[in-house]
Motif scaffolding. Structure first.
Motif, PDB file in Angstrom:
ATOM      1  N   VAL A 127       8.357  15.892 -22.357  1.00 39.10           N
ATOM      2  CA  VAL A 127       7.325  16.863 -22.722  1.00 39.10           C
ATOM      3  C   VAL A 127       5.936  16.315 -22.390  1.00 39.10           C
ATOM      4  O   VAL A 127       5.106  17.006 -21.803  1.00 39.10           O
ATOM      5  CB  VAL A 127       7.448  17.239 -24.219  1.00 39.10           C
ATOM      6  CG1 VAL A 127       6.253  18.062 -24.670  1.00 39.10           C
ATOM      7  CG2 VAL A 127       8.732  17.991 -24.461  1.00 39.10           C
ATOM      8  N   GLY A 128       5.682  15.072 -22.751  1.00 34.28           N
ATOM      9  CA  GLY A 128       4.394  14.468 -22.434  1.00 34.28           C
ATOM     10  C   GLY A 128       4.158  14.375 -20.938  1.00 34.28           C
ATOM     11  O   GLY A 128       3.046  14.609 -20.454  1.00 34.28           O
ATOM     12  N   GLY A 129       5.204  14.058 -20.195  1.00 33.14           N
ATOM     13  CA  GLY A 129       5.065  13.984 -18.740  1.00 33.14           C
ATOM     14  C   GLY A 129       4.734  15.321 -18.123  1.00 33.14           C
ATOM     15  O   GLY A 129       3.906  15.426 -17.220  1.00 33.14           O
ATOM     16  N   PHE A 130       5.372  16.380 -18.611  1.00 29.82           N
ATOM     17  CA  PHE A 130       5.059  17.709 -18.092  1.00 29.82           C
ATOM     18  C   PHE A 130       3.637  18.132 -18.461  1.00 29.82           C
ATOM     19  O   PHE A 130       2.956  18.775 -17.667  1.00 29.82           O
ATOM     20  CB  PHE A 130       6.067  18.747 -18.574  1.00 29.82           C
ATOM     21  CG  PHE A 130       7.334  18.756 -17.772  1.00 29.82           C
ATOM     22  CD1 PHE A 130       7.323  19.012 -16.410  1.00 29.82           C
ATOM     23  CD2 PHE A 130       8.558  18.508 -18.381  1.00 29.82           C
ATOM     24  CE1 PHE A 130       8.489  19.018 -15.670  1.00 29.82           C
ATOM     25  CE2 PHE A 130       9.727  18.510 -17.652  1.00 29.82           C
ATOM     26  CZ  PHE A 130       9.691  18.762 -16.290  1.00 29.82           C
ATOM     27  N   LEU A 131       3.178  17.771 -19.651  1.00 23.66           N
ATOM     28  CA  LEU A 131       1.807  18.099 -20.036  1.00 23.66           C
ATOM     29  C   LEU A 131       0.794  17.378 -19.151  1.00 23.66           C
ATOM     30  O   LEU A 131      -0.195  17.965 -18.704  1.00 23.66           O
ATOM     31  CB  LEU A 131       1.567  17.754 -21.503  1.00 23.66           C
ATOM     32  CG  LEU A 131       2.292  18.630 -22.523  1.00 23.66           C
ATOM     33  CD1 LEU A 131       2.076  18.100 -23.937  1.00 23.66           C
ATOM     34  CD2 LEU A 131       1.826  20.068 -22.418  1.00 23.66           C
ATOM     35  N   VAL A 157      20.261   9.126 -31.261  1.00 19.76           N
ATOM     36  CA  VAL A 157      19.226  10.039 -31.749  1.00 19.76           C
ATOM     37  C   VAL A 157      17.839   9.508 -31.375  1.00 19.76           C
ATOM     38  O   VAL A 157      16.973  10.268 -30.938  1.00 19.76           O
ATOM     39  CB  VAL A 157      19.362  10.253 -33.282  1.00 19.76           C
ATOM     40  CG1 VAL A 157      18.130  10.930 -33.852  1.00 19.76           C
ATOM     41  CG2 VAL A 157      20.601  11.068 -33.580  1.00 19.76           C
ATOM     42  N   ILE A 158      17.632   8.210 -31.518  1.00 20.63           N
ATOM     43  CA  ILE A 158      16.342   7.613 -31.131  1.00 20.63           C
ATOM     44  C   ILE A 158      16.120   7.768 -29.626  1.00 20.63           C
ATOM     45  O   ILE A 158      15.027   8.126 -29.181  1.00 20.63           O
ATOM     46  CB  ILE A 158      16.289   6.136 -31.560  1.00 20.63           C
ATOM     47  CG1 ILE A 158      16.223   6.045 -33.084  1.00 20.63           C
ATOM     48  CG2 ILE A 158      15.101   5.419 -30.931  1.00 20.63           C
ATOM     49  CD1 ILE A 158      16.375   4.632 -33.625  1.00 20.63           C
ATOM     50  N   ALA A 159      17.167   7.523 -28.836  1.00 18.95           N
ATOM     51  CA  ALA A 159      17.034   7.647 -27.381  1.00 18.95           C
ATOM     52  C   ALA A 159      16.728   9.090 -26.980  1.00 18.95           C
ATOM     53  O   ALA A 159      15.873   9.336 -26.112  1.00 18.95           O
ATOM     54  CB  ALA A 159      18.309   7.168 -26.694  1.00 18.95           C
ATOM     55  N   ILE A 160      17.393  10.034 -27.600  1.00 12.65           N
ATOM     56  CA  ILE A 160      17.143  11.448 -27.285  1.00 12.65           C
ATOM     57  C   ILE A 160      15.737  11.852 -27.702  1.00 12.65           C
ATOM     58  O   ILE A 160      15.034  12.550 -26.965  1.00 12.65           O
ATOM     59  CB  ILE A 160      18.208  12.343 -27.955  1.00 12.65           C
ATOM     60  CG1 ILE A 160      19.570  12.116 -27.297  1.00 12.65           C
ATOM     61  CG2 ILE A 160      17.825  13.813 -27.884  1.00 12.65           C
ATOM     62  CD1 ILE A 160      20.723  12.738 -28.048  1.00 12.65           C
ATOM     63  N   ALA A 161      15.292  11.385 -28.865  1.00 11.25           N
ATOM     64  CA  ALA A 161      13.947  11.727 -29.332  1.00 11.25           C
ATOM     65  C   ALA A 161      12.880  11.148 -28.403  1.00 11.25           C
ATOM     66  O   ALA A 161      11.951  11.859 -27.984  1.00 11.25           O
ATOM     67  CB  ALA A 161      13.742  11.210 -30.759  1.00 11.25           C
ATOM     68  N   PHE A 162      13.001   9.862 -28.063  1.00  6.22           N
ATOM     69  CA  PHE A 162      12.009   9.256 -27.171  1.00  6.22           C
ATOM     70  C   PHE A 162      12.060   9.868 -25.773  1.00  6.22           C
ATOM     71  O   PHE A 162      11.030  10.065 -25.131  1.00  6.22           O
ATOM     72  CB  PHE A 162      12.199   7.744 -27.089  1.00  6.22           C
ATOM     73  CG  PHE A 162      11.690   7.002 -28.292  1.00  6.22           C
ATOM     74  CD1 PHE A 162      10.709   7.541 -29.107  1.00  6.22           C
ATOM     75  CD2 PHE A 162      12.189   5.754 -28.604  1.00  6.22           C
ATOM     76  CE1 PHE A 162      10.243   6.857 -30.207  1.00  6.22           C
ATOM     77  CE2 PHE A 162      11.723   5.056 -29.710  1.00  6.22           C
ATOM     78  CZ  PHE A 162      10.748   5.607 -30.516  1.00  6.22           C
ATOM     79  N   GLY A 163      13.257  10.158 -25.292  1.00  3.76           N
ATOM     80  CA  GLY A 163      13.370  10.802 -23.981  1.00  3.76           C
ATOM     81  C   GLY A 163      12.726  12.176 -23.968  1.00  3.76           C
ATOM     82  O   GLY A 163      12.038  12.547 -23.014  1.00  3.76           O
ATOM     83  N   HIS A 213      14.110  11.395 -16.720  1.00  2.77           N
ATOM     84  CA  HIS A 213      14.221  11.386 -18.178  1.00  2.77           C
ATOM     85  C   HIS A 213      14.965  12.617 -18.690  1.00  2.77           C
ATOM     86  O   HIS A 213      15.603  12.564 -19.743  1.00  2.77           O
ATOM     87  CB  HIS A 213      12.847  11.263 -18.829  1.00  2.77           C
ATOM     88  CG  HIS A 213      12.356   9.860 -18.831  1.00  2.77           C
ATOM     89  ND1 HIS A 213      11.437   9.418 -17.924  1.00  2.77           N
ATOM     90  CD2 HIS A 213      12.675   8.801 -19.591  1.00  2.77           C
ATOM     91  CE1 HIS A 213      11.209   8.142 -18.135  1.00  2.77           C
ATOM     92  NE2 HIS A 213      11.946   7.742 -19.137  1.00  2.77           N
ATOM     93  N   GLY A 214      14.883  13.723 -17.971  1.00  3.81           N
ATOM     94  CA  GLY A 214      15.678  14.891 -18.336  1.00  3.81           C
ATOM     95  C   GLY A 214      17.162  14.589 -18.241  1.00  3.81           C
ATOM     96  O   GLY A 214      17.964  15.016 -19.085  1.00  3.81           O
ATOM     97  N   ILE A 215      17.555  13.830 -17.224  1.00  5.42           N
ATOM     98  CA  ILE A 215      18.956  13.427 -17.076  1.00  5.42           C
ATOM     99  C   ILE A 215      19.359  12.474 -18.197  1.00  5.42           C
ATOM    100  O   ILE A 215      20.467  12.553 -18.738  1.00  5.42           O
ATOM    101  CB  ILE A 215      19.186  12.794 -15.685  1.00  5.42           C
ATOM    102  CG1 ILE A 215      18.980  13.856 -14.602  1.00  5.42           C
ATOM    103  CG2 ILE A 215      20.567  12.171 -15.583  1.00  5.42           C
ATOM    104  CD1 ILE A 215      18.927  13.305 -13.199  1.00  5.42           C
ATOM    105  N   VAL A 216      18.447  11.582 -18.590  1.00  9.57           N
ATOM    106  CA  VAL A 216      18.728  10.659 -19.696  1.00  9.57           C
ATOM    107  C   VAL A 216      18.953  11.432 -20.993  1.00  9.57           C
ATOM    108  O   VAL A 216      19.880  11.137 -21.761  1.00  9.57           O
ATOM    109  CB  VAL A 216      17.576   9.636 -19.848  1.00  9.57           C
ATOM    110  CG1 VAL A 216      17.705   8.848 -21.130  1.00  9.57           C
ATOM    111  CG2 VAL A 216      17.529   8.705 -18.655  1.00  9.57           C
ATOM    112  N   VAL A 217      18.107  12.428 -21.254  1.00 10.19           N
ATOM    113  CA  VAL A 217      18.260  13.236 -22.468  1.00 10.19           C
ATOM    114  C   VAL A 217      19.595  13.990 -22.431  1.00 10.19           C
ATOM    115  O   VAL A 217      20.319  14.046 -23.432  1.00 10.19           O
ATOM    116  CB  VAL A 217      17.070  14.211 -22.630  1.00 10.19           C
ATOM    117  CG1 VAL A 217      17.327  15.215 -23.736  1.00 10.19           C
ATOM    118  CG2 VAL A 217      15.795  13.440 -22.909  1.00 10.19           C
ATOM    119  N   LEU A 218      19.936  14.558 -21.283  1.00  8.90           N
ATOM    120  CA  LEU A 218      21.207  15.269 -21.159  1.00  8.90           C
ATOM    121  C   LEU A 218      22.391  14.332 -21.388  1.00  8.90           C
ATOM    122  O   LEU A 218      23.348  14.676 -22.089  1.00  8.90           O
ATOM    123  CB  LEU A 218      21.306  15.932 -19.783  1.00  8.90           C
ATOM    124  CG  LEU A 218      22.576  16.713 -19.497  1.00  8.90           C
ATOM    125  CD1 LEU A 218      22.667  17.908 -20.441  1.00  8.90           C
ATOM    126  CD2 LEU A 218      22.617  17.159 -18.060  1.00  8.90           C
ATOM    127  N   GLY A 219      22.314  13.135 -20.832  1.00 12.72           N
ATOM    128  CA  GLY A 219      23.383  12.158 -21.051  1.00 12.72           C
ATOM    129  C   GLY A 219      23.510  11.769 -22.511  1.00 12.72           C
ATOM    130  O   GLY A 219      24.624  11.622 -23.034  1.00 12.72           O
TER     131      GLY A 219
END
Length: 121
Positions: free
Chosen positions: A75-79, A64-70, A40-46
């Motif tokens: 963040v939730g995954g790391f938590l 913007v929606i894709a970046i926000a959800f990613g 998902h980090g790669i998805v956000v970067l893309g």
């Protein structure tokens, strides 16, 4: 590919993904979650790289929606990963309240619980 083929691939991938993930044992959940965070980090970067190249309101809104959800997913995954790894950390030993010890040197759970025991001769 036409739209019907793409939808069929999406549905098939959803079923296969559900079956694979449901078979993962609890001990492998944390490494799997860490791998998903990396993806998902790669998805956000893309998404961040593409947002400057897209023209049109709809493309901008979708990115913007894709970046926000990613970002929320990362963040939730790391938590969740941090919380699960915290379950495996060594806990500090409880302070000994002066309870009696058994022959093994460990606290006697019956005496520690406040119950009296009979001493055999």
């Amino acid at each position: 590919m036409d739209l019907l083929t793409e939808i069929a691939i999406l549905v098939l991938a959803a079923f296969v993904g559900f079956e694979v993930i449901s078979k993962v044992p609890n001990t492998l959940h944390t490494p799997l979650m860490s791998g998903t965070n990396a993806i998902h980090g790669i998805v956000v970067l893309g998404g961040l790289l593409l947002i400057g190249k897209v023209h049109g309101f709809v493309g901008d809104v979708l990115l913007v929606i894709a970046i926000a959800f990613g970002t929320i997913n990362v963040v939730g995954g790391f938590l969740v990963t941090d919380r699960m790894l915290g379950m495996f950390k060594a806990r500090p030993a409880p302070a000994d309240a002066g309870g009696e010890r058994s022959e093994t040197g460990k606290p006697d759970p019956v005496v520690e619980a406040g119950e009296e025991t009979e001493q055999l001769p």
